[in-house]
Design a protein around this motif. Structure first.
Motif, PDB file in Angstrom:
ATOM      1  N   ALA A   1      -3.932  -0.253 -24.576  1.00  0.00           N
ATOM      2  CA  ALA A   1      -4.263  -0.925 -25.832  1.00  0.00           C
ATOM      3  C   ALA A   1      -5.740  -1.298 -25.922  1.00  0.00           C
ATOM      4  N   ALA A   2      -6.521  -0.959 -24.902  1.00  0.00           N
ATOM      5  CA  ALA A   2      -7.920  -1.399 -24.859  1.00  0.00           C
ATOM      6  C   ALA A   2      -8.826  -0.591 -25.779  1.00  0.00           C
ATOM      7  N   GLY A   3      -8.588   0.700 -25.929  1.00  0.00           N
ATOM      8  CA  GLY A   3      -9.467   1.551 -26.712  1.00  0.00           C
ATOM      9  C   GLY A   3      -9.772   1.031 -28.105  1.00  0.00           C
ATOM     10  N   PRO A   4      -8.764   0.621 -28.873  1.00  0.00           N
ATOM     11  CA  PRO A   4      -9.034   0.121 -30.228  1.00  0.00           C
ATOM     12  C   PRO A   4      -9.925  -1.119 -30.277  1.00  0.00           C
ATOM     13  N   ILE A   5     -10.064  -1.832 -29.173  1.00  0.00           N
ATOM     14  CA  ILE A   5     -10.976  -2.984 -29.142  1.00  0.00           C
ATOM     15  C   ILE A   5     -12.404  -2.517 -29.401  1.00  0.00           C
ATOM     16  N   PHE A   6     -12.763  -1.321 -28.902  1.00  0.00           N
ATOM     17  CA  PHE A   6     -14.144  -0.850 -28.942  1.00  0.00           C
ATOM     18  C   PHE A   6     -14.526  -0.222 -30.273  1.00  0.00           C
TER      19      PHE A   6
ATOM     20  N   LEU B   1      -8.127 -11.751 -35.143  1.00  0.00           N
ATOM     21  CA  LEU B   1      -9.402 -12.334 -34.717  1.00  0.00           C
ATOM     22  C   LEU B   1      -9.770 -13.540 -35.573  1.00  0.00           C
ATOM     23  N   ALA B   2      -9.687 -13.384 -36.893  1.00  0.00           N
ATOM     24  CA  ALA B   2     -10.059 -14.478 -37.790  1.00  0.00           C
ATOM     25  C   ALA B   2      -9.184 -15.705 -37.557  1.00  0.00           C
ATOM     26  N   LYS B   3      -7.896 -15.484 -37.315  1.00  0.00           N
ATOM     27  CA  LYS B   3      -6.989 -16.604 -37.066  1.00  0.00           C
ATOM     28  C   LYS B   3      -7.306 -17.273 -35.738  1.00  0.00           C
ATOM     29  N   ALA B   4      -7.571 -16.481 -34.705  1.00  0.00           N
ATOM     30  CA  ALA B   4      -7.886 -17.048 -33.388  1.00  0.00           C
ATOM     31  C   ALA B   4      -9.176 -17.852 -33.411  1.00  0.00           C
ATOM     32  N   MET B   5     -10.062 -17.529 -34.354  1.00  0.00           N
ATOM     33  CA  MET B   5     -11.319 -18.265 -34.486  1.00  0.00           C
ATOM     34  C   MET B   5     -11.151 -19.586 -35.238  1.00  0.00           C
ATOM     35  N   GLY B   6      -9.963 -19.809 -35.813  1.00  0.00           N
ATOM     36  CA  GLY B   6      -9.706 -21.079 -36.483  1.00  0.00           C
ATOM     37  C   GLY B   6      -9.883 -21.061 -37.984  1.00  0.00           C
ATOM     38  N   ASN B   7      -9.732 -19.896 -38.605  1.00  0.00           N
ATOM     39  CA  ASN B   7      -9.879 -19.778 -40.056  1.00  0.00           C
ATOM     40  C   ASN B   7      -8.520 -19.669 -40.737  1.00  0.00           C
ATOM     41  N   GLU B   8      -8.483 -19.970 -42.044  1.00  0.00           N
ATOM     42  CA  GLU B   8      -7.306 -19.654 -42.837  1.00  0.00           C
ATOM     43  C   GLU B   8      -7.440 -18.197 -43.271  1.00  0.00           C
ATOM     44  N   VAL B   9      -6.397 -17.424 -43.073  1.00  0.00           N
ATOM     45  CA  VAL B   9      -6.489 -15.977 -43.270  1.00  0.00           C
ATOM     46  C   VAL B   9      -5.539 -15.529 -44.372  1.00  0.00           C
ATOM     47  N   THR B  10      -6.101 -14.761 -45.301  1.00  0.00           N
ATOM     48  CA  THR B  10      -5.317 -14.153 -46.373  1.00  0.00           C
ATOM     49  C   THR B  10      -5.306 -12.649 -46.175  1.00  0.00           C
ATOM     50  N   ALA B  11      -4.136 -12.072 -46.022  1.00  0.00           N
ATOM     51  CA  ALA B  11      -3.995 -10.619 -45.930  1.00  0.00           C
ATOM     52  C   ALA B  11      -3.851 -10.056 -47.331  1.00  0.00           C
ATOM     53  N   ILE B  12      -4.544  -8.949 -47.605  1.00  0.00           N
ATOM     54  CA  ILE B  12      -4.545  -8.334 -48.928  1.00  0.00           C
ATOM     55  C   ILE B  12      -4.157  -6.869 -48.772  1.00  0.00           C
ATOM     56  N   SER B  13      -3.104  -6.458 -49.453  1.00  0.00           N
ATOM     57  CA  SER B  13      -2.595  -5.101 -49.274  1.00  0.00           C
ATOM     58  C   SER B  13      -2.005  -4.579 -50.576  1.00  0.00           C
TER      59      SER B  13
ATOM     60  N   MET C   1     -14.389  -7.874 -26.381  1.00  0.00           N
ATOM     61  CA  MET C   1     -13.367  -7.562 -25.394  1.00  0.00           C
ATOM     62  C   MET C   1     -12.921  -8.818 -24.657  1.00  0.00           C
ATOM     63  N   ASP C   2     -13.875  -9.645 -24.258  1.00  0.00           N
ATOM     64  CA  ASP C   2     -13.555 -10.874 -23.533  1.00  0.00           C
ATOM     65  C   ASP C   2     -12.782 -11.852 -24.417  1.00  0.00           C
ATOM     66  N   PHE C   3     -13.162 -11.931 -25.697  1.00  0.00           N
ATOM     67  CA  PHE C   3     -12.470 -12.817 -26.633  1.00  0.00           C
ATOM     68  C   PHE C   3     -11.014 -12.373 -26.804  1.00  0.00           C
ATOM     69  N   CYS C   4     -10.809 -11.075 -26.943  1.00  0.00           N
ATOM     70  CA  CYS C   4      -9.447 -10.555 -27.107  1.00  0.00           C
ATOM     71  C   CYS C   4      -8.603 -10.806 -25.862  1.00  0.00           C
ATOM     72  N   ALA C   5      -9.203 -10.645 -24.699  1.00  0.00           N
ATOM     73  CA  ALA C   5      -8.475 -10.911 -23.460  1.00  0.00           C
ATOM     74  C   ALA C   5      -8.122 -12.390 -23.347  1.00  0.00           C
ATOM     75  N   GLU C   6      -9.077 -13.249 -23.681  1.00  0.00           N
ATOM     76  CA  GLU C   6      -8.858 -14.696 -23.580  1.00  0.00           C
ATOM     77  C   GLU C   6      -7.764 -15.172 -24.527  1.00  0.00           C
ATOM     78  N   HIS C   7      -7.722 -14.594 -25.723  1.00  0.00           N
ATOM     79  CA  HIS C   7      -6.777 -15.045 -26.748  1.00  0.00           C
ATOM     80  C   HIS C   7      -5.552 -14.139 -26.859  1.00  0.00           C
ATOM     81  N   ASN C   8      -5.403 -13.232 -25.919  1.00  0.00           N
ATOM     82  CA  ASN C   8      -4.248 -12.321 -25.888  1.00  0.00           C
ATOM     83  C   ASN C   8      -4.081 -11.570 -27.205  1.00  0.00           C
ATOM     84  N   ILE C   9      -5.193 -11.084 -27.722  1.00  0.00           N
ATOM     85  CA  ILE C   9      -5.179 -10.276 -28.945  1.00  0.00           C
ATOM     86  C   ILE C   9      -5.088  -8.815 -28.518  1.00  0.00           C
ATOM     87  N   VAL C  10      -3.895  -8.277 -28.570  1.00  0.00           N
ATOM     88  CA  VAL C  10      -3.625  -6.921 -28.094  1.00  0.00           C
ATOM     89  C   VAL C  10      -3.199  -6.061 -29.281  1.00  0.00           C
TER      90      VAL C  10
END
Length: 360
Positions: free
Chosen positions: A163-168, A205-217, A315-324
């Protein structure tokens, strides 16, 4: 050159209309500052499809796509200090730059000012720190890669390699504008347009940073999945009432849509001093009237991946916050089918990842 090269198995398209096939390519052996790693996985990005189909009109064939590389170090040069054999590492969209301009000095290799960065595939080799037998780069749909240590990212042992490739690519594409527009400190209302490979990372990522997140689709069916990965609100962009309800609510919008559309549709969602950032690669023109921009001092901007220090931070932020990233492993025999799917619509939560070992 032959004495300084080694052969690598790869999967390539020999023309825009051909199917993928296994070929042999050559890469440079590691020099004093280089690292060679065995490829284990490579994520599949919508940009891969654009280049493979020659949508930009400058693709050289055969093309070996892939800029979401993940593997294990097999050899290091004598000057390499950051990595050792056995380390889990990755490479994103950058494999070389001039290393001496103001942008490179600032860690913004992605916007190198001396001829631009050398992209991981289908790009002319111009800075002299990497080589192939074609004169242009070959990507991650291959069994091995060699790069200068500057362009490698260390993957935490705890992070799943598949799952690491998409981080980059996907994650750094979202992380960089979130950091630049001050969302990493939290407290903003952030909109993410398109809940696909890029969008899923943006929401998390936005949620882990402490923001209110609106998904638009465009897809109402995406609401449950979006909320499961952290979205607080959901807007259906094809529903006028849903869009009306979201007006003047967002400080920052990250637009990941790569299909043809008009960005102006999202401008009413922005608050005063808001910013819309274009991230998806759209080849058709946008029409924007300036009056709505003027009335709320709205900005329209763009961003492309990030430099190497920021990519390591991501990469470090994703590892720390378990964003996989949510991924689905495929083999090379499924590449043509996946490309058709991505060509039709790039709005999937799942990121396809090529399993190199299973494809050999």
């Amino acid at each position: 050159m032959a004495d300084n090269m080694y052969e690598v198995v790869a999967w390539a398209k020999k023309s825009a209309d051909d199917k993928f096939e296994k070929i042999t390519i050559k890469r440079n052996l590691p020099g004093d500052d280089d690292v060679t790693f065995d490829m284990k996985y490579c994520g599949i990005c919508h940009t891969d499809v654009h280049f493979a189909k020659n949508d930009m009109g400058n693709t050289q064939y055969p093309i070996v796509p892939g800029h979401e590389l993940a593997g294990v170090v097999s050899a290091v040069g004598k000057n390499v200090t950051k990595f050792k054999v056995g380390d889990k590492v990755g490479v994103g969209c950058i494999v070389d730059s001039c290393m001496k301009c103001a942008a490179c000095d600032a860690g913004d290799e992605n916007v190198c000012e001396n001829g631009g960065m050398t992209m991981t595939y289908a790009n002319e080799i111009k800075h002299g720190h990497i080589a192939t037998d074609s004169g242009y780069t070959f990507g991650g749909y291959s069994s091995s890669q060699t790069v200068n240590q500057r362009y490698l990212v260390k993957i935490a042992d705890s992070f799943p390699l598949d799952a690491a490739g998409p981080i980059f690519c996907a994650a750094i594409t979202m992380y960089s504008p979130l950091v630049h527009w001050k969302a990493k400190s939290g407290g903003l209302n952030v909109g993410i347009v398109g809940i696909g490979g890029l969008g899923q990372m943006g929401v998390r990522l936005a949620k882990a940073m402490g923001n209110e997140v609106t998904a638009i689709s465009t897809s109402p069916s995406k609401e449950q999945a979006a909320r499961e990965i952290g979205a607080d609100k959901f807007i259906v962009s094809t529903d006028p009432e849903s869009m009306k309800g979201g007006e003047n609510t967002l400080d920052l919008i990250l637009n990941t849509v790569s299909a043809s559309h008009q960005l102006a549709a999202y401008l009413p969602l922005l608050r005063r001093n808001g910013t819309l950032v274009q991230l998806g690669l759209v080849l058709s023109d946008h029409q924007v009237q300036q009056f709505p921009l003027m009335m709320k001092r709205i900005s329209v901007s763009g961003s492309i991946i990030g430099g190497m220090p920021e990519t390591q931070d991501c990469m470090d932020f994703c590892a720390e916050h378990n964003i996989v990233p949510k991924v689905k492993l495929i083999t090379a025999s499924e590449l043509d089918e996946v490309y058709v799917s991505l060509s039709n619509k790039n709005d999937q939560i799942i990121r396809y990842v090529l399993d190199i070992e299973a494809s050999k």
